[in-house]
Design a protein around this motif. Structure first.
Motif, mmCIF file in Angstrom:
data_model
loop_
_atom_site.group_PDB
_atom_site.id
_atom_site.type_symbol
_atom_site.label_atom_id
_atom_site.label_comp_id
_atom_site.label_asym_id
_atom_site.label_seq_id
_atom_site.Cartn_x
_atom_site.Cartn_y
_atom_site.Cartn_z
ATOM 1 N N TYR A 1 0.886 -1.116 -0.085
ATOM 2 C CA TYR A 1 0.076 -0.048 -0.041
ATOM 3 C C TYR A 1 0.807 1.297 -0.040
ATOM 4 O O TYR A 1 0.374 2.161 -0.591
ATOM 5 C CB TYR A 1 -0.935 0.058 1.094
ATOM 6 N N ARG A 2 2.105 1.315 0.569
ATOM 7 C CA ARG A 2 2.647 2.563 0.891
ATOM 8 C C ARG A 2 3.545 2.449 -0.383
ATOM 9 O O ARG A 2 4.543 3.768 -0.480
ATOM 10 C CB ARG A 2 3.559 2.548 1.978
ATOM 11 N N THR A 3 3.915 1.678 -1.481
ATOM 12 C CA THR A 3 4.668 1.674 -2.576
ATOM 13 C C THR A 3 3.751 1.940 -3.767
ATOM 14 O O THR A 3 2.749 1.478 -3.757
ATOM 15 C CB THR A 3 5.556 0.446 -2.772
ATOM 16 N N GLY A 4 4.271 2.901 -4.530
ATOM 17 C CA GLY A 4 3.212 2.877 -5.746
ATOM 18 C C GLY A 4 3.829 4.022 -6.759
ATOM 19 O O GLY A 4 4.310 3.695 -7.856
ATOM 20 N N THR A 5 3.399 5.105 -6.411
ATOM 21 C CA THR A 5 3.498 6.031 -7.555
ATOM 22 C C THR A 5 4.848 6.437 -7.864
ATOM 23 O O THR A 5 4.704 6.583 -9.251
ATOM 24 C CB THR A 5 3.033 7.398 -7.045
ATOM 25 N N ASP A 6 5.738 6.419 -7.381
ATOM 26 C CA ASP A 6 7.399 6.834 -7.626
ATOM 27 C C ASP A 6 7.660 5.548 -8.616
ATOM 28 O O ASP A 6 8.400 5.992 -9.528
ATOM 29 C CB ASP A 6 8.033 7.061 -6.401
ATOM 30 N N ILE A 7 7.511 4.346 -8.209
ATOM 31 C CA ILE A 7 7.792 3.484 -9.295
ATOM 32 C C ILE A 7 6.974 3.291 -10.381
ATOM 33 O O ILE A 7 7.444 3.166 -11.542
ATOM 34 C CB ILE A 7 7.866 1.935 -8.571
ATOM 35 N N LEU A 8 5.488 3.501 -10.366
ATOM 36 C CA LEU A 8 4.664 3.471 -11.517
ATOM 37 C C LEU A 8 5.188 4.521 -12.573
ATOM 38 O O LEU A 8 4.931 4.466 -13.825
ATOM 39 C CB LEU A 8 3.254 3.613 -11.121
ATOM 40 N N ASP A 9 5.490 5.595 -11.857
ATOM 41 C CA ASP A 9 5.874 7.070 -12.989
ATOM 42 C C ASP A 9 7.007 6.688 -13.714
ATOM 43 O O ASP A 9 7.238 7.144 -14.735
ATOM 44 C CB ASP A 9 6.087 8.120 -12.007
ATOM 45 N N ARG A 10 7.781 5.828 -13.080
ATOM 46 C CA ARG A 10 9.217 5.391 -14.271
ATOM 47 C C ARG A 10 8.951 4.492 -15.269
ATOM 48 O O ARG A 10 9.675 4.136 -15.917
ATOM 49 C CB ARG A 10 10.195 4.831 -13.072
#
Length: 98
Positions: free
Chosen positions: A10-19
């Motif tokens: 849940y706390r992981t996501g947007t930064d990785i998906l943006d790449r």
């Protein structure tokens, strides 16, 4: 490139998906990743759902955390294990786990 992503945190996501870039991107929310589809913080949905992608949530993981399809953000489609297998084999060329 068609890319399918399993998001389990849940706390992981947007930064990785943006790449990640792909002409077609699908995100399957599994494990604690289902909270992206259901929880709103300060009245706002998860920023993960703002990514240009098709979103799915595994119903078994959703229900094991006390949620139903009625709790889902409208951008997320509930799927079962069979649907996930169909997505992997029919809709996406590469699969990653985040």
């Amino acid at each position: 490139m068609k890319l399918g992503i399993f998001l389990s945190d849940y706390r992981t996501g947007t930064d990785i998906l943006d790449r990640l870039t792909a002409d077609k991107l699908g995100v399957v929310l599994v494990g604690n990743g289902v909270y992206h589809a259901t929880v709103k913080e300060s009245g706002k949905a998860s920023p993960v759902l703002d990514k240009k992608a098709s979103f799915y949530v595994l119903t078994e993981d959703l229900e094991s955390r006390g949620f139903t399809a009625a709790n889902l953000d409208s951008r997320v489609k509930p799927v079962n294990y069979g649907d996930v297998v169909d997505l992997i084999f029919n809709d996406y060329e590469k699969i990653i786990w985040v």
